[in-house]
Design a protein around this motif. Structure first.
Motif, short mmCIF file in Angstrom:
data_model
loop_
_atom_site.label_atom_id
_atom_site.label_comp_id
_atom_site.label_asym_id
_atom_site.label_seq_id
_atom_site.Cartn_x
_atom_site.Cartn_y
_atom_site.Cartn_z
N ILE A 5 0.82 -1.21 0.00
CA ILE A 5 0.00 0.00 0.00
C ILE A 5 0.86 1.26 0.00
O ILE A 5 0.51 2.25 -0.67
CB ILE A 5 -1.03 -0.01 1.15
CG1 ILE A 5 -2.20 0.92 0.82
CG2 ILE A 5 -0.39 0.33 2.47
CD1 ILE A 5 -3.45 0.65 1.60
N HIS A 22 0.53 3.93 -2.92
CA HIS A 22 0.22 5.31 -2.55
C HIS A 22 1.24 6.25 -3.18
O HIS A 22 0.88 7.27 -3.78
CB HIS A 22 0.18 5.46 -1.03
CG HIS A 22 -0.11 6.84 -0.56
ND1 HIS A 22 0.88 7.72 -0.19
CD2 HIS A 22 -1.28 7.52 -0.43
CE1 HIS A 22 0.34 8.87 0.17
NE2 HIS A 22 -0.97 8.78 0.04
N THR A 80 0.17 8.80 -6.11
CA THR A 80 0.33 10.21 -5.78
C THR A 80 1.24 10.88 -6.80
O THR A 80 0.98 12.00 -7.24
CB THR A 80 0.88 10.37 -4.35
OG1 THR A 80 -0.04 9.78 -3.42
CG2 THR A 80 1.06 11.83 -3.97
N PHE A 119 -5.65 11.41 -2.79
CA PHE A 119 -6.11 10.51 -1.73
C PHE A 119 -6.90 11.30 -0.70
O PHE A 119 -6.46 12.36 -0.27
CB PHE A 119 -4.91 9.81 -1.06
CG PHE A 119 -4.42 8.63 -1.82
CD1 PHE A 119 -4.78 7.35 -1.45
CD2 PHE A 119 -3.61 8.79 -2.93
CE1 PHE A 119 -4.35 6.25 -2.17
CE2 PHE A 119 -3.17 7.71 -3.66
CZ PHE A 119 -3.53 6.42 -3.28
N PRO A 136 -4.90 8.83 3.61
CA PRO A 136 -3.58 8.23 3.36
C PRO A 136 -3.55 6.80 3.93
O PRO A 136 -4.47 6.40 4.65
CB PRO A 136 -2.63 9.15 4.11
CG PRO A 136 -3.45 9.70 5.23
CD PRO A 136 -4.85 9.83 4.67
N PRO A 137 -2.49 6.05 3.64
CA PRO A 137 -2.40 4.71 4.23
C PRO A 137 -2.58 4.77 5.74
O PRO A 137 -1.96 5.58 6.43
CB PRO A 137 -0.99 4.27 3.84
CG PRO A 137 -0.74 4.98 2.55
CD PRO A 137 -1.38 6.33 2.74
N ALA A 189 -6.21 2.75 2.31
CA ALA A 189 -6.10 4.12 1.82
C ALA A 189 -7.27 4.34 0.87
O ALA A 189 -7.79 3.39 0.29
CB ALA A 189 -4.77 4.34 1.11
N PHE A 210 -8.83 6.85 -2.36
CA PHE A 210 -8.57 7.89 -3.34
C PHE A 210 -9.81 8.18 -4.18
O PHE A 210 -10.75 7.39 -4.22
CB PHE A 210 -7.38 7.52 -4.24
CG PHE A 210 -7.59 6.33 -5.13
CD1 PHE A 210 -8.20 6.44 -6.37
CD2 PHE A 210 -7.15 5.07 -4.73
CE1 PHE A 210 -8.38 5.34 -7.19
CE2 PHE A 210 -7.32 3.97 -5.54
CZ PHE A 210 -7.93 4.10 -6.78
#
Length: 133
Positions: free
Chosen positions: A85, A89, A93, A99, A102-103, A112, A114
């Motif tokens: 993840i 991410h 990103t 997102f 976030p994680p 996460a 988005f």
């Protein structure tokens, strides 16, 4: 009984197709014109013969209030499993994906969330490995 196809309503099929293939890395399984719309499905490159995701036009009047309510409450419409993840991410990103969460460690998994740019929140999940007792 098995799941072979599931739907995700999208605001714009062309935009969704680009996002799901060019950004997320899915592969196109079907892209068949049907009037003004398409029978447009994608699949994970990790399971090319696995379940398909139908990127369905969001024109039905019930779709907008349903998706607006989910988005207002921060509820993802779909969930995709990933192995890393933090890596996904960072990759997404870097490609400009926004997102909304976030994680985050939620105990048995990392998640996460988005915005797919097509009207949906999508959750990524990385289940934690079970350690031997």
């Amino acid at each position: 009984m098995r799941i072979e196809l599931t739907s995700l309503f999208v605001d714009d099929q062309s935009k969704a197709h680009s996002f799901y293939t060019d950004v997320l890395g899915f592969t196109t399984r079907h892209n068949i014109p049907i009037g003004d719309d398409f029978w447009l499905t994608v699949a994970s490159p990790d399971a090319p013969e696995g379940p398909e995701l139908l990127l369905e036009p969001a024109g039905h009047p019930a779709v907008k209030p349903y998706r607006d309510a989910l988005a207002a409450d921060g509820i993802p419409l779909a969930q995709f499993t990933v192995d890393d993840i933090a890596g996904e991410h960072a990759r997404l990103t870097g490609l400009g994906v926004v997102f909304t969460q976030p994680p985050t460690d939620i105990g048995p998994a990392l998640i996460a969330v988005f915005d797919d740019t097509c009207g949906n929140l999508i959750q990524l999940i990385q289940p934690k490995s079970e350690s031997p007792a």
